[in-house]
Design a protein around this motif. Sequence first.
Motif, PDB file in Angstrom:
ATOM      1  N   ARG A 164       3.454   2.090   7.304  1.00 34.61           N
ATOM      2  CA  ARG A 164       3.745   1.252   6.144  1.00 34.61           C
ATOM      3  C   ARG A 164       4.199   2.071   4.955  1.00 34.61           C
ATOM      4  N   SER A 165       3.491   3.182   4.730  1.00 32.99           N
ATOM      5  CA  SER A 165       3.844   3.963   3.548  1.00 32.99           C
ATOM      6  C   SER A 165       5.033   4.884   3.831  1.00 32.99           C
ATOM      7  N   PHE A 181       7.988  17.373   7.780  1.00 33.46           N
ATOM      8  CA  PHE A 181       7.520  18.760   7.882  1.00 33.46           C
ATOM      9  C   PHE A 181       7.354  19.189   9.345  1.00 33.46           C
ATOM     10  N   LEU A 197      -3.120  14.814  10.661  1.00 33.91           N
ATOM     11  CA  LEU A 197      -2.163  15.730  10.037  1.00 33.91           C
ATOM     12  C   LEU A 197      -0.747  15.457  10.528  1.00 33.91           C
ATOM     13  N   ILE A 227      -4.469  -3.661  12.857  1.00 30.49           N
ATOM     14  CA  ILE A 227      -5.121  -2.723  11.939  1.00 30.49           C
ATOM     15  C   ILE A 227      -6.601  -3.065  11.807  1.00 30.49           C
ATOM     16  N   LYS A 252       6.781  12.955   6.790  1.00 27.35           N
ATOM     17  CA  LYS A 252       7.486  13.526   5.643  1.00 27.35           C
ATOM     18  C   LYS A 252       8.507  14.588   6.063  1.00 27.35           C
ATOM     19  N   ASP A 279      -8.116   1.795  19.160  1.00 28.07           N
ATOM     20  CA  ASP A 279      -8.053   0.970  17.942  1.00 28.07           C
ATOM     21  C   ASP A 279      -7.863   1.834  16.699  1.00 28.07           C
ATOM     22  N   ARG A 280      -8.629   2.905  16.665  1.00 31.30           N
ATOM     23  CA  ARG A 280      -8.569   3.750  15.475  1.00 31.30           C
ATOM     24  C   ARG A 280      -7.186   4.395  15.338  1.00 31.30           C
ATOM     25  N   THR A 291      -1.556   6.462   2.491  1.00 27.10           N
ATOM     26  CA  THR A 291      -2.062   6.252   3.840  1.00 27.10           C
ATOM     27  C   THR A 291      -3.532   5.913   3.756  1.00 27.10           C
ATOM     28  N   GLU A 297       0.756  12.650   8.664  1.00 25.81           N
ATOM     29  CA  GLU A 297       1.110  13.081   7.323  1.00 25.81           C
ATOM     30  C   GLU A 297       2.383  13.945   7.347  1.00 25.81           C
ATOM     31  N   LEU A 298       2.455  14.857   8.304  1.00 30.59           N
ATOM     32  CA  LEU A 298       3.527  15.855   8.282  1.00 30.59           C
ATOM     33  C   LEU A 298       4.798  15.404   9.001  1.00 30.59           C
ATOM     34  N   GLU A 349      -0.068  -5.491  13.555  1.00 31.13           N
ATOM     35  CA  GLU A 349      -0.201  -4.056  13.842  1.00 31.13           C
ATOM     36  C   GLU A 349      -1.597  -3.683  14.315  1.00 31.13           C
ATOM     37  N   ILE A 380       0.848  -1.183   0.000  1.00 32.00           N
ATOM     38  CA  ILE A 380       0.000   0.000   0.000  1.00 32.00           C
ATOM     39  C   ILE A 380       0.884   1.233   0.000  1.00 32.00           C
ATOM     40  N   ALA A 394      -0.327   2.504  12.246  1.00 34.00           N
ATOM     41  CA  ALA A 394       0.256   1.322  11.583  1.00 34.00           C
ATOM     42  C   ALA A 394       0.224   1.483  10.069  1.00 34.00           C
ATOM     43  N   LEU A 395      -0.874   1.990   9.552  1.00 41.21           N
ATOM     44  CA  LEU A 395      -0.981   2.132   8.104  1.00 41.21           C
ATOM     45  C   LEU A 395      -0.091   3.261   7.580  1.00 41.21           C
ATOM     46  N   ALA A 396       0.001   4.327   8.357  1.00 39.46           N
ATOM     47  CA  ALA A 396       0.871   5.425   7.925  1.00 39.46           C
ATOM     48  C   ALA A 396       2.331   4.963   7.931  1.00 39.46           C
ATOM     49  N   ASN A 433      -4.356   3.442  16.633  1.00 44.91           N
ATOM     50  CA  ASN A 433      -3.323   2.425  16.347  1.00 44.91           C
ATOM     51  C   ASN A 433      -3.333   2.045  14.880  1.00 44.91           C
ATOM     52  N   THR A 434      -4.538   1.854  14.345  1.00 38.31           N
ATOM     53  CA  THR A 434      -4.656   1.485  12.928  1.00 38.31           C
ATOM     54  C   THR A 434      -4.102   2.585  12.043  1.00 38.31           C
ATOM     55  N   LYS A 435      -4.446   3.811  12.363  1.00 41.23           N
ATOM     56  CA  LYS A 435      -3.956   4.927  11.546  1.00 41.23           C
ATOM     57  C   LYS A 435      -2.430   4.963  11.563  1.00 41.23           C
ATOM     58  N   GLU A 438     -12.249   1.273  11.363  1.00 46.64           N
ATOM     59  CA  GLU A 438     -12.104   2.351  12.349  1.00 46.64           C
ATOM     60  C   GLU A 438     -11.651   3.658  11.707  1.00 46.64           C
TER      61      GLU A 438
END
Lengths: 528, 347
Positions: free
Chosen positions: B29-30, B81, B72, A279, B79, B18-19, A7, B75-76, A277, A4, B25-27, B21-23, A283
């Motif tokens: 990854r990228s 910022f 934010l 995920i 990168k 949960d929310r 985000t 995101e910032l 993680e 992926i 974890a996914l951020a 943590n998920t955010k 959510e």
Amino acid sequence: MSSISKTIGKVSQSPTNPHETKRRKKFDVADLYAGPATVAVQEDARQIPLDEKLRQGYFWIVNHAIISPYYDIEFNDGPAQSFTFGDQKSRLNLPSDQSYSSFVLLPLLNLVLRRRCLLVGGPGRGKTASSILMGVLAGYSIKDIKRAIQHGQPQMTISDLLGNPLPSTLVGAKSMDEVQISWRKWLGMRIKIIDEYNRIPTRTQSALLTVMSDNYAEILDQIFECPEAAWYLTANDEAGGGTYQVIEALRDRIDVVVKALHFNTRFLSELLSRIEEEIKPEEVVPPQIIFKEEEIDRAHREILDVKLGLELRRRIEFFTSQFEFCDKAADQIEYKTKDTVKLSGVEFHLVASADTGKDKLKDIGTQTRNGLSVRALMTVLAFSKALSWFRGFKEVAFEDVRQILPFVLHDKLAQDSDSPFFNVAGNEVFRTDKIGWIRRLFDLSCAEYDRLDLDRDDPVTKLEEEFDKGLEGVTESEVRARLVKIERTLAEWSKGRKLYGHMFDDILKLKYLHQRYTNYLKWLQWKS
Amino acid sequence: MEKLIEGALAEALKRNRDRFNTKYALARRSVPALLPEAFAEHLRSTVSPIADVVGSHFVDCVDAVVDALYDLSLELVGKGFLGEQTRYPALLDGWRKLLVAVPHFLVSDPALVCGSVSNALYNLSTTAGARPGEWIKGMIQMGWICSDAASFLEAGKVIAWRSGMAHYREGALEACRKLDPDVARAALGVMDVKSAAPIDVILDRMARDPWQHPATVDHGMGRKKVLKIVSRAGAFRGFGGLFPAPPRVAVRGGEFLVFDNETWWTLTADLFGSTLHRVGPKIPGLKNEINPAFKIDSSGRVLKESEGARFPALSKSSSSASNETTLAVTVPLSHSVYLVAMVEDFQ
């Protein structure tokens, strides 16, 4: 999908169908607020067309939420490559246009059409998770949606499903009117999820049927009117079996059936990282793809405005007319239907196997044990329009219908697996693959339609068009001429030795027109 | 030992564990550079004070604000910022000083306000000659004057212009006309409301003359104006400027164009600052337009109508160009463009 690159909070950039944009002025002070931080401007979100918003929703789900790397709803805008594998000639198509995963797309279309979607497949394939996502997309919190799920289980009572009378009012009531009911919250929601509906006891299924079909619940003469809602039902057993047999009326209310396909093991790393993680995509659904109630209403209206042209409608008519006719079912032509056989209680095969001289391989009507209900036809039209709208078009295309039919007719067309068609080499697979079978049925029907050249030479359409202009001002001589035309057409057809399903409907239509003209002629004669 | 996140932020994170943590974890990854320690430190040192301020005034809004700031931040910080290692210290300053000062606007639309502030500070930080610190100070003041987030952000455009973003001049003047007159005056830095001219008069005068200070616009009497070097734009690349060689200047349609032997630039300038914007190595069909409003001779004497002044720094100029209000001059031994204009004489 495993890599992926964006985000999860981001949706696919709009527009998904790019057009030329206007040149902006050289220095715009509004650029001050454009930069690396995503600014969700609510005004802009409101201006996004709803089909675009739903497409963004689709892409967010397939990219971030549901691991469904399948593109089984295929579209091509030019030549597409195809490969075959193995002795069984297993075919793989590489579509040349944007194609979709039915497991994600159809629940989304169901959301905006507010119909009833059944998700079938083995345990742990994301059926319930997908339903929950639809609830989140409809603006509900995860907590509310999870609490509103009705979990089918053998002890489920009507009270469990609908609610309870308040004990205080029950004791003090002098009439039923005075009894107050504590209705279950899910009844008032615009998303209704029934998990494992085939585990609900038969009696409770009947109560569910009333809610599903008539949109109200009833306990002790008290009525709860439910809002228009999108339904999601899940079942492990495709045939509707389970702890309890699903009552036929309930199955008939299901508009579209979606299969949860197997987990592609090449995506195990994705699964692993989700576990590691913690995920939970549901959510973090981006607010840009969440639909307000008013937006779903508006999307529904936009879908209904999508046009369906005459030529395509004729092909749908031709296809759907093939299944109801059963030559040996009755003496009077109107009753020559499979429904007559079913109502008589006579074993279907005793009638169906009788020789009518028709080529049973060619007659696709022999492949089913039933015809299509009005509800099924309406659903075909609604979902075809919805698919076309989703793809950004204002008119339904042939491929929209071809792709949507199998999912709508999945539980509507009862396959007669004893039909000789399934004994032909290569067709055996269609006994188990209902999606492929229905698509093949439509292809065969269209091939026959083309062979008969009905796009150019269809006498019934010509007579219909004449009739649709109205009878106002039509003279007696003109009516007689039209009657002769109908009779000549019927006489011509009667020279043939075989009667097929599509002719059955055409003949009855001509009888209808003949009767309308006859009545009008009598009225003209009385008037003069 | 690493400090714990406490207060309103800690409670909000706990409520939606949960929310968040998920955010994260996914951020992660990228953006693998989004290290947990650095992100936690950013939450503790930068986001937590904002959440506390919001919590003390608008307790019901903490979750929504934390949600937006968290998104934010992912995101910032990822990168580069934001965070302790940021390449844009002004952006971090904005979060730490400005956002804590405007919780009343932040709660109305946290993603919009915080995102806009972040982007504005990024743009100010990346524009040579702009002054992001001044923008933060100005915006803190506007936080007390504006009635809602929309006018606050609109005023932000004017403050950005005042903080050196000369190329936003036209749009900022338009923004001023949409604002409440008192807010517009404050955004322009006219604090003495009683003696100030009506806002329309101020804006009209400023639109006509880029060197007109808003605070000195009177009711039409006018002060005596004299010729002055009002600005120097650009500098040698080796000292952090943009030009590798002494530039030359031309004008087309009233717009100044500067060539540094490699690249053409557009020069925008007014009393609040000057900015240069890359055009490219060539400008097809460019011809320097002669504007008779200004004249300069080899001794550096400049004439504008009946007014004249001698500027020794401009003697033996290598190029000059002018529009109705400004004369741009380059000299062989400088990497700057000198700007001469008629301005009010306060001496």
